[in-house]
Scaffold this motif. Structure first.
Motif, mmCIF file in Angstrom:
data_model
loop_
_atom_site.group_PDB
_atom_site.id
_atom_site.type_symbol
_atom_site.label_atom_id
_atom_site.label_comp_id
_atom_site.label_asym_id
_atom_site.label_seq_id
_atom_site.Cartn_x
_atom_site.Cartn_y
_atom_site.Cartn_z
ATOM 1 N N ASP A 123 0.737 -1.336 0.071
ATOM 2 C CA ASP A 123 0.145 0.109 -0.018
ATOM 3 C C ASP A 123 1.018 1.275 -0.198
ATOM 4 N N HIS A 149 -8.496 12.201 -5.957
ATOM 5 C CA HIS A 149 -8.791 10.987 -6.786
ATOM 6 C C HIS A 149 -8.140 11.479 -8.139
ATOM 7 N N GLY A 189 -4.916 9.656 -7.735
ATOM 8 C CA GLY A 189 -5.140 8.156 -7.330
ATOM 9 C C GLY A 189 -5.660 7.316 -8.670
ATOM 10 N N SER A 216 -3.487 4.686 -10.744
ATOM 11 C CA SER A 216 -4.059 3.118 -10.527
ATOM 12 C C SER A 216 -4.433 2.603 -12.153
ATOM 13 N N TYR A 222 -7.085 1.933 -5.905
ATOM 14 C CA TYR A 222 -6.928 3.214 -5.046
ATOM 15 C C TYR A 222 -8.246 3.487 -4.259
ATOM 16 N N LYS A 223 -7.980 4.156 -3.154
ATOM 17 C CA LYS A 223 -9.219 4.638 -2.432
ATOM 18 C C LYS A 223 -8.740 5.881 -1.564
ATOM 19 N N VAL A 246 -4.392 9.704 -0.585
ATOM 20 C CA VAL A 246 -4.695 8.554 -1.262
ATOM 21 C C VAL A 246 -4.174 7.443 -1.030
ATOM 22 N N ILE A 262 -3.090 3.758 -2.238
ATOM 23 C CA ILE A 262 -3.094 2.921 -3.696
ATOM 24 C C ILE A 262 -2.269 1.613 -3.385
ATOM 25 N N ARG A 263 -3.066 0.492 -3.614
ATOM 26 C CA ARG A 263 -2.572 -0.810 -3.442
ATOM 27 C C ARG A 263 -2.256 -1.451 -4.670
#
Length: 141
Positions: free
Chosen positions: A41, A49, A52, A56, A70-71, A80, A82-83
């Motif tokens: 993460d 956003h 992100g 993403s 992302y969330k 943000v 990001i995974r």
């Protein structure tokens, strides 16, 4: 019971505080996800956003990235998450750095092309204004 006096002004962030890092803040922090192989993460401070979604989307197109998303934890918190999970050929950090470098190069090229077109347009406009008028003073358009 003691009363606490909250002022509305104390709860408002100034505009620049939403995107300027304070002293000691790191822009990006990586946290390895336990329980998932080759997964990290990345927490990006002072972002929303726009970045992100961009990162993403491009991470999903990267060759060794298996999953990216992302969330935003809360709309009032400019942060943000990001995974990124890779197939193990590259680390999630390497995948993110590669995508960031590609995006910087791509947007740099876009900026150069825009400046070139703008200069050409300004040159064309100068030509139209300096002597392209017909007998009635109109340009024929």
């Amino acid at each position: 019971m003691a009363s606490v006096n909250f002022r509305h002004e104390d709860n408002i962030q100034h505009g620049f505080e939403l995107f300027v890092l304070q002293e000691g803040e790191k822009k990006i922090t990586e946290k390895v996800v336990s329980g998932m192989s080759n997964c990290s993460d990345f927490i990006l401070l002072k972002e929303d956003h726009t970045l992100g979604n961009l990162l993403s989307a491009y991470l999903k197109m990267a060759p060794h990235v298996m999953m990216a998303g992302y969330k935003i934890g809360h709309p009032n918190v400019p942060e943000v998450l990001i995974r990124v999970q890779t197939d193990g050929t590259v680390t999630p950090r390497e995948a993110l750095v590669t995508v960031c470098k590609q995006l910087v190069a791509m947007y740099g090229q876009l900026g150069r092309e825009f400046q070139k077109e703008l200069a050409l347009r300004q040159y064309a406009d100068q030509g139209e204004n300096s002597g392209g008028a017909g007998p009635s003073g109109q340009n024929g358009f």
